[in-house]
Structures are given as C-alpha cells and as structure tokens.
Scaffold this motif. Sequence first.
Motif, PDB file in Angstrom:
ATOM      1  N   GLN A 200      49.819  24.883  46.999  1.00  0.00           N
ATOM      2  CA  GLN A 200      50.174  25.864  48.034  1.00  0.00           C
ATOM      3  C   GLN A 200      49.710  27.255  47.596  1.00  0.00           C
ATOM      4  O   GLN A 200      49.182  28.029  48.401  1.00  0.00           O
ATOM      5  CB  GLN A 200      51.691  25.877  48.257  1.00  0.00           C
ATOM      6  CG  GLN A 200      52.245  24.669  48.989  1.00  0.00           C
ATOM      7  CD  GLN A 200      53.730  24.808  49.268  1.00  0.00           C
ATOM      8  OE1 GLN A 200      54.168  25.783  49.903  1.00  0.00           O
ATOM      9  NE2 GLN A 200      54.524  23.849  48.793  1.00  0.00           N
ATOM     10  N   TRP A 201      49.935  27.558  46.334  1.00  0.00           N
ATOM     11  CA  TRP A 201      49.510  28.864  45.824  1.00  0.00           C
ATOM     12  C   TRP A 201      47.986  28.990  45.904  1.00  0.00           C
ATOM     13  O   TRP A 201      47.468  30.028  46.340  1.00  0.00           O
ATOM     14  CB  TRP A 201      49.981  29.034  44.386  1.00  0.00           C
ATOM     15  CG  TRP A 201      49.554  30.345  43.794  1.00  0.00           C
ATOM     16  CD1 TRP A 201      50.197  31.543  43.893  1.00  0.00           C
ATOM     17  CD2 TRP A 201      48.352  30.595  43.056  1.00  0.00           C
ATOM     18  NE1 TRP A 201      49.483  32.529  43.266  1.00  0.00           N
ATOM     19  CE2 TRP A 201      48.341  31.977  42.738  1.00  0.00           C
ATOM     20  CE3 TRP A 201      47.295  29.810  42.639  1.00  0.00           C
ATOM     21  CZ2 TRP A 201      47.313  32.575  42.012  1.00  0.00           C
ATOM     22  CZ3 TRP A 201      46.268  30.392  41.909  1.00  0.00           C
ATOM     23  CH2 TRP A 201      46.277  31.763  41.597  1.00  0.00           C
ATOM     24  N   PHE A 202      47.255  27.933  45.500  1.00  0.00           N
ATOM     25  CA  PHE A 202      45.790  27.967  45.557  1.00  0.00           C
ATOM     26  C   PHE A 202      45.294  28.203  46.981  1.00  0.00           C
ATOM     27  O   PHE A 202      44.317  28.937  47.199  1.00  0.00           O
ATOM     28  CB  PHE A 202      45.212  26.646  45.026  1.00  0.00           C
ATOM     29  CG  PHE A 202      44.806  26.685  43.584  1.00  0.00           C
ATOM     30  CD1 PHE A 202      43.476  26.826  43.211  1.00  0.00           C
ATOM     31  CD2 PHE A 202      45.745  26.570  42.576  1.00  0.00           C
ATOM     32  CE1 PHE A 202      43.092  26.865  41.883  1.00  0.00           C
ATOM     33  CE2 PHE A 202      45.382  26.604  41.241  1.00  0.00           C
ATOM     34  CZ  PHE A 202      44.059  26.761  40.890  1.00  0.00           C
ATOM     35  N   SER A 203      45.950  27.586  47.934  1.00  0.00           N
ATOM     36  CA  SER A 203      45.494  27.709  49.328  1.00  0.00           C
ATOM     37  C   SER A 203      45.739  29.093  49.899  1.00  0.00           C
ATOM     38  O   SER A 203      45.066  29.501  50.858  1.00  0.00           O
ATOM     39  CB  SER A 203      46.192  26.658  50.206  1.00  0.00           C
ATOM     40  OG  SER A 203      47.584  26.958  50.313  1.00  0.00           O
ATOM     41  N   ARG A 204      46.680  29.842  49.303  1.00  0.00           N
ATOM     42  CA  ARG A 204      47.018  31.158  49.826  1.00  0.00           C
ATOM     43  C   ARG A 204      46.430  32.301  49.015  1.00  0.00           C
ATOM     44  O   ARG A 204      46.244  33.400  49.535  1.00  0.00           O
ATOM     45  CB  ARG A 204      48.558  31.327  49.839  1.00  0.00           C
ATOM     46  CG  ARG A 204      49.318  30.361  50.745  1.00  0.00           C
ATOM     47  CD  ARG A 204      49.035  30.611  52.217  1.00  0.00           C
ATOM     48  NE  ARG A 204      49.130  32.039  52.531  1.00  0.00           N
ATOM     49  CZ  ARG A 204      50.272  32.692  52.714  1.00  0.00           C
ATOM     50  NH1 ARG A 204      51.424  32.048  52.627  1.00  0.00           N
ATOM     51  NH2 ARG A 204      50.260  33.979  53.005  1.00  0.00           N
ATOM     52  N   ALA A 205      46.160  32.053  47.726  1.00  0.00           N
ATOM     53  CA  ALA A 205      45.734  33.150  46.848  1.00  0.00           C
ATOM     54  C   ALA A 205      44.351  33.645  47.232  1.00  0.00           C
ATOM     55  O   ALA A 205      43.442  32.863  47.529  1.00  0.00           O
ATOM     56  CB  ALA A 205      45.744  32.686  45.400  1.00  0.00           C
ATOM     57  N   GLU A 206      44.206  34.961  47.231  1.00  0.00           N
ATOM     58  CA  GLU A 206      42.909  35.556  47.550  1.00  0.00           C
ATOM     59  C   GLU A 206      41.970  35.497  46.363  1.00  0.00           C
ATOM     60  O   GLU A 206      40.765  35.355  46.512  1.00  0.00           O
ATOM     61  CB  GLU A 206      43.116  37.010  47.974  1.00  0.00           C
ATOM     62  CG  GLU A 206      41.846  37.693  48.462  1.00  0.00           C
ATOM     63  CD  GLU A 206      42.155  39.090  48.985  1.00  0.00           C
ATOM     64  OE1 GLU A 206      41.998  40.048  48.208  1.00  0.00           O
ATOM     65  OE2 GLU A 206      42.571  39.208  50.145  1.00  0.00           O
ATOM     66  N   SER A 207      42.547  35.562  45.147  1.00  0.00           N
ATOM     67  CA  SER A 207      41.751  35.540  43.924  1.00  0.00           C
ATOM     68  C   SER A 207      42.320  34.493  42.982  1.00  0.00           C
ATOM     69  O   SER A 207      43.514  34.529  42.663  1.00  0.00           O
ATOM     70  CB  SER A 207      41.774  36.924  43.255  1.00  0.00           C
ATOM     71  OG  SER A 207      41.091  36.893  42.024  1.00  0.00           O
ATOM     72  N   VAL A 208      41.457  33.552  42.566  1.00  0.00           N
ATOM     73  CA  VAL A 208      41.876  32.489  41.640  1.00  0.00           C
ATOM     74  C   VAL A 208      41.062  32.640  40.366  1.00  0.00           C
ATOM     75  O   VAL A 208      39.828  32.640  40.382  1.00  0.00           O
ATOM     76  CB  VAL A 208      41.649  31.089  42.254  1.00  0.00           C
ATOM     77  CG1 VAL A 208      42.070  29.999  41.259  1.00  0.00           C
ATOM     78  CG2 VAL A 208      42.424  30.959  43.560  1.00  0.00           C
ATOM     79  N   SER A 209      41.740  32.753  39.245  1.00  0.00           N
ATOM     80  CA  SER A 209      41.064  32.990  37.969  1.00  0.00           C
ATOM     81  C   SER A 209      40.739  31.677  37.261  1.00  0.00           C
ATOM     82  O   SER A 209      41.229  30.604  37.633  1.00  0.00           O
ATOM     83  CB  SER A 209      41.945  33.843  37.055  1.00  0.00           C
ATOM     84  OG  SER A 209      43.066  33.094  36.619  1.00  0.00           O
ATOM     85  N   ALA A 210      39.936  31.791  36.208  1.00  0.00           N
ATOM     86  CA  ALA A 210      39.613  30.625  35.386  1.00  0.00           C
ATOM     87  C   ALA A 210      40.888  30.050  34.772  1.00  0.00           C
ATOM     88  O   ALA A 210      41.051  28.822  34.680  1.00  0.00           O
ATOM     89  CB  ALA A 210      38.628  31.016  34.283  1.00  0.00           C
ATOM     90  N   THR A 211      41.795  30.915  34.374  1.00  0.00           N
ATOM     91  CA  THR A 211      43.057  30.462  33.788  1.00  0.00           C
ATOM     92  C   THR A 211      43.858  29.637  34.783  1.00  0.00           C
ATOM     93  O   THR A 211      44.496  28.649  34.416  1.00  0.00           O
ATOM     94  CB  THR A 211      43.891  31.660  33.308  1.00  0.00           C
ATOM     95  OG1 THR A 211      43.129  32.405  32.352  1.00  0.00           O
ATOM     96  CG2 THR A 211      45.187  31.208  32.668  1.00  0.00           C
ATOM     97  N   ASP A 212      43.809  30.018  36.058  1.00  0.00           N
ATOM     98  CA  ASP A 212      44.523  29.263  37.096  1.00  0.00           C
ATOM     99  C   ASP A 212      43.932  27.853  37.227  1.00  0.00           C
ATOM    100  O   ASP A 212      44.665  26.872  37.342  1.00  0.00           O
ATOM    101  CB  ASP A 212      44.439  29.988  38.438  1.00  0.00           C
ATOM    102  CG  ASP A 212      45.154  31.330  38.415  1.00  0.00           C
ATOM    103  OD1 ASP A 212      46.197  31.432  37.742  1.00  0.00           O
ATOM    104  OD2 ASP A 212      44.647  32.280  39.046  1.00  0.00           O
ATOM    105  N   TYR A 213      42.605  27.777  37.234  1.00  0.00           N
ATOM    106  CA  TYR A 213      41.977  26.458  37.324  1.00  0.00           C
ATOM    107  C   TYR A 213      42.323  25.611  36.101  1.00  0.00           C
ATOM    108  O   TYR A 213      42.570  24.400  36.207  1.00  0.00           O
ATOM    109  CB  TYR A 213      40.460  26.589  37.454  1.00  0.00           C
ATOM    110  CG  TYR A 213      39.991  26.894  38.849  1.00  0.00           C
ATOM    111  CD1 TYR A 213      40.035  25.919  39.848  1.00  0.00           C
ATOM    112  CD2 TYR A 213      39.502  28.157  39.195  1.00  0.00           C
ATOM    113  CE1 TYR A 213      39.612  26.197  41.141  1.00  0.00           C
ATOM    114  CE2 TYR A 213      39.070  28.441  40.482  1.00  0.00           C
ATOM    115  CZ  TYR A 213      39.130  27.453  41.453  1.00  0.00           C
ATOM    116  OH  TYR A 213      38.711  27.728  42.726  1.00  0.00           O
TER     117      TYR A 213
END
Length: 445
Positions: free
Chosen positions: A168-181
């Motif tokens: 859900q967070w991935f679908s809403r976040a405007e910026s996704v970092s390498a750490t998030d992946y």
Amino acid sequence: MKLTTMTKGLSRFVLRTSVALPLVLAPAVSVTVLEAVGVSAPFAQAEAQSNQETRKVAAMSESVFKKLGAVQEAADAENWNGALQALRDMEAGASKYNAYERAQMYFFYGFVYYSLERYKDAINAYKKVLAQGVENIPVGVELNTLKTIAQLYFVMEDWNLALNYLNQWFSRAESVSATDYAMRGQVYYQAGQLDKALTDINKAVSMYESEGKVPKENWYGLQRYFYFEKNDYKKVTNILEKLVKHYPKGEYYKQLSGMYGELKRDQDQLHMMEAAYVGGALQKEKELLNMAYLFMGNDMPYKGAKVIKKGLDEKKIERTSKNLETLAQAYQMAQELQKAIPALEGAAKLSDKGELYSRLASIYLDLDKNELSVTMGKRALDKGGLKRPDQLYIVLGMAYANQKEYNEALKQLKKALKDERSRKFAEQWIAYVEKEKQREEQLAK
C-alpha cells in the motif's frame, strides 16, 4: 526515538567445490525495524518531510495541544507509564475531539506501545490513526503510518500482512528509495516469494550502482543467496567479486574460490584461496589441507608442504598418520626426499599397518642407505597389512645384495617368486645375485 535493528539469519547453504573441502557460506539479513521518520515527530514535521501534495486538515485546539505536549514530555523522559496514563486521560474525552486530534492521540499511543515492545498494541494504535479517515490526516503521516505498520508486522513475523501494508505504501509513495526496495525484498524473502524478493533486491542494487554508490553488504548477500538457489554460479561469482572488492573478508575469498572451482577456473580458484590463506582466513584443518591439495594439484607441491608443516607446527592440523603421509607425499613430489623421510617415519609409527614402512624401505634403497632399508622392511613385515609384500621382498633382496649378504638376499627374492606380478623381475635379480655370490666365493679362494 531509538532505532531498533533486527537480524534475521537465512538458511545456510553449501558452496560446492571441485576439491575436498566444501565451503560454507551463510547470508545474514539486517533490517531497520522501525524508522524514525514520522514516528516520533509531530504531524506537522512529518508533512513537511513529504514531497506529496499537502492535504488540508482540521485545526488542533489549544487544550489538545497541551495534553499531547504532556505526553511528549513523558516520552522524552522515557517515562512510558506516565505517557500511557496521560494518553488514557486524553482518551476519556476523545468524543469531543475532531478526527485530526484523535489521529494525533493514537499516533502517540502507537509510539509509546512500540517503545514498550508491545507491538500488537502499537499496530492497533497505528491502525486507529488510519481509521480516522485519510482525508483527515496529512499525506506524509498516512504514508509513514503505513510503513510503520508494515515494519511492525515484520517484527511479528507476519510476512503477508507486512507485505499488504508495505505494498500500500509503495502504491502511494511519490519517491521510493533503494533502501525501500531492499526492505520489501527481505519481506518477500521471508514470505517465500523468492522471485519477487530477487527483483526488489536487484532494483535496490542497481539504483545504488547507477548513482556510483556501493550497495550495502547484506543486499549483495541476498543476491548471492538467491542466485545460488537458482544454480546461477556465474551470477554468484560476479556478486562475490564485488563483495571481495568492497567488503573484503576471508569468508568471501573462500566462497569465491569455491565458485571459481565450480566454473572450472582452476587458476583463479587457486589464487583466491591463496589470498584467503595469506590473509589468515584459513584456520580450520580441512581448510588448510584443502589449500595444500590445491597447491599439489597445480604443480606447486612444496608450497603445499609448507602449508601442512605450518599447520602441524601451530597444532591447527592434527598429527595423524594420514596428515603426515600427505606432508611426505608433498615433499616427495617436490623432490625433497630428505624432508619427506621424517614425515613418513612419523606417519608409519602412527599407522596400524606396515605399508608406510614398506615405502620407507624403498626410499632408503634409492638413497643407497641399505641398512636403513632393511630395518624399515623388517618393521613393515612385523606390522603386516601390506598390499604388495612381493615388492617389499624385492626391495629387501636388493638391499641385502648391496650389502653382499647374498644368502639373505636370495631368501627374500625367492619369496617374491610366489607372486606372478613380480616373478620375472625376481628371477632376474636371483640370477644376478647368484652370479655375484659365485664371483665373491671365487675371489675368496
């Protein structure tokens, strides 16, 4: 807020090698369970940190602001029970608050419960933040709350729910970092979705590398694990080469050597294992013997002998008959017979069979030390268990003949006649010894 880290051990796996010693490697996953962003900061700060569009929310009354201030003061002093009591006092009048104020209250509940390691209660509190209606809370707080719930489910080892909130967070976040992946990749791994896990870890690594940054060690570790499970040894090798370059550790040198062995890159395998040895990464007996075997197999027996000798001296290699025999073999291959003899004698003493004494008898015969050859031959016969006693009888016959003990020489050589494999050679020597005996007898007259 204190950051908490949680280490998860992946299943251990063995990197097979083309030599005697399997190398073991075990990737470790370390993740930040709760991030500070947006958890302990007031909502206004969390909103300011977001690049998302702002969302207009209701104002906070001065009375609610003061009550939350008391909660914050207790939390700053790590007086968690005091903070909880302040929140309970607030909750008694929650029906009078607007949705934004209630969300703030539950947000602090979540933080306090987390600090007390009451993770289920923390999750329920953060869910109540979202239950106030996303239209009533800032966008940044909504996103941070989704991620926090996902991370808490990770702590609870509920991988599917962790993925639910994280996606859900991935679908809403405007910026996704390498750490998030990388974080989601680790959750996918724990959930058993290895292909998706690999996709996310690869994304994290590629994002870092494209920016000229070195990916984190555990990201490479996960990549290496996934590709090993797929039997993609070329990819595993490539990743280990990066680990050796950026995070030089003895274990990585050993693992890379094992992969070179799988790919039949024998010289690379040898050089990498030697680097591990020189760096002091090889400490176990099997590792040191494996290093010696690699040297011996690559026409460098003297280096192999030095490894074994040093290991014996430092008591890292046990002084067994087999290990001493290997040392002697290395010296023999290196044409260092004088050094091979003490090792072989030590091995012979520890052996329950006479085979090694038989080999010593042959070596001493070649060195023209006939008396010692006879001595070793007798010891070999006393211990027994010889594979080819006929060969030893011939060695003894030759040693006795060299000492002009012709009768004893003939006695030993005639024993060799009983074995078809040595009969012809024994007959030749018998004929020679008989002539020498006759010649000596004639000279004596």
